[in-house]
Design an enzyme around this catalytic site. Structure first.
Site, mmCIF file in Angstrom:
data_model
loop_
_atom_site.group_PDB
_atom_site.id
_atom_site.type_symbol
_atom_site.label_atom_id
_atom_site.label_comp_id
_atom_site.label_asym_id
_atom_site.label_seq_id
_atom_site.Cartn_x
_atom_site.Cartn_y
_atom_site.Cartn_z
ATOM 1 N N TYR A 52 55.708 8.325 -6.446
ATOM 2 C CA TYR A 52 54.682 8.310 -5.395
ATOM 3 C C TYR A 52 54.835 7.090 -4.488
ATOM 4 C CZ TYR A 52 52.549 11.972 -8.321
ATOM 5 O OH TYR A 52 52.325 13.103 -9.061
ATOM 6 N N GLN A 163 51.854 18.735 -17.707
ATOM 7 C CA GLN A 163 51.113 18.693 -16.433
ATOM 8 C C GLN A 163 51.737 19.735 -15.502
ATOM 9 O OE1 GLN A 163 50.760 15.665 -12.864
ATOM 10 N NE2 GLN A 163 49.983 14.695 -14.709
#
Ligand code: NAP
Length: 282
Positions: A52, A163
């Site tokens: 990120y 996830q």
């Protein structure tokens, strides 16, 4: 905020956490306020990744938001598949810990299946657990075949979570991944619960059903969606919000109670599509 045992780890984790993808592009002060407000209302599961903002989100946003409150937070980060050799995973974890200004991660994930042998990544994860650098590890974007491989390598009870993409218009995990995870004590953390900002339009067929249920409870359609997405004990969701008002809205969804009839209405309004040949990712 309601908490649930996080898969085999049994650590109590809030059903709704906070995502941080693309936060480097948001107003930093607003994002920090939002994340801290989220912690205040119990959204202490904070999801980030070395990917990120090329480390910027870990370093400039998450580290700052959790500063002085590390013990409250269930902190998750992810190694990129391109770094996921044995030595590469250990090094990536050290870099994340440094950027996040912490000594440990609560859970460390392989971001998606890659080309390095999974055996090396799993071995590195176990070394990081043994060294106290991570408390648990998991995977992300793993289909059943990948999960079987991880289970065969690690043995039962080691994979904390998977996830995966999960929102009202993308329920593919319900075909095989969710049942597999439930059978093996693996928590299912749904990412992009609002479709990464592409939420059902109010005038669409599903949007009208969402709107009617929301009105009946005096809540927003986003809250109804979140509650639907965590309707099973294995499920968690990690909405991303850079605005404090959105965070407060999301947190309140945890206490919303939908009736069986409302859940059935949503189930029909956003039907499960035919099983895709591979697991959808964002
Ligand atoms: P998302 O949570 O589906 O949607 C985020 C968008 O919804 C933002 O524009 C946000 O606005 C808006 N929003 C949030 N709460 C709202 C509310 N109550 N009402 C109206 N709008 C609201 O997006 P996402 O970032 O794709 O997914 C969430 C997290 O999952 C990520 O941040 C990341 O941590 C994780 N993720 C993981 C993977 C993976 O491969 N493992 C992939 C994608 C995402 P504001 O920001 O302006 O508040």
């Amino acid at each position: 905020m309601e908490k649930r045992g996080f898969g085999n780890t049994r650590v109590a984790v809030p059903v709704l956490g906070q995502g941080t993808w693309q936060m480097e592009a948001d107003d930093r002060a607003s994002a920090l306020r939002a994340l801290r407000a989220g912690l205040d209302v119990g959204m202490t599961h904070v999801d980030t990744a070395e990917l990120y903002g090329h480390g910027q989100v870990e370093e400039a946003i998450v580290a700052e938001a959790i500063s002085g409150r590390r013990d409250e937070v269930f902190l998750v980060s992810k190694v990129m598949p391109s770094n996921a050799t044995y030595a590469g995973t250990l090094a990536a974890c050290e870099r994340s810990l440094k950027r996040l200004r912490t000594d440990w991660l609560d859970c460390y994930l392989l971001h998606w299946p890659g080309s390095h042998p999974l055996e090396e990544t799993v071995r590195a994860f176990e070394k990081l657990v043994a060294d106290g650098k991570i408390r648990a590890w998991g995977v992300s974007n793993f289909d059943v075949e990948d999960l079987e491989e991880a289970l065969a390598l690690a043995g039962p009870g080691r994979i904390a979570c998977n996830q995966v993409l999960y929102h009202l218009e993308e329920r593919a995990i319900e075909h095989a991944v969710l049942p597999w995870c439930e059978a093996n004590g693996v928590a299912v953390v749904g990412y992009s619960p609002f479709g990464n900002g592409s939420f059902p339009r109010p005038d669409s067929r599903g949007g009208k059903v969402l709107g009617a249920i929301a009105r009946a409870h005096g809540v927003t359609p986003y809250q109804v969606a979140l509650r639907f997405l965590v309707r099973r004990p294995s499920l968690f969701a990690i909405p991303k919000a850079s605005r404090e008002a959105h965070v407060r809205d999301n947190a309140a969804a945890a206490s919303l109670v939908l009736t069986a009839e409302e859940l059935a209405l949503l189930d029909r309004a956003f039907p499960l599509d035919a099983e895709p040949s591979s697991l959808p990712v964002i």
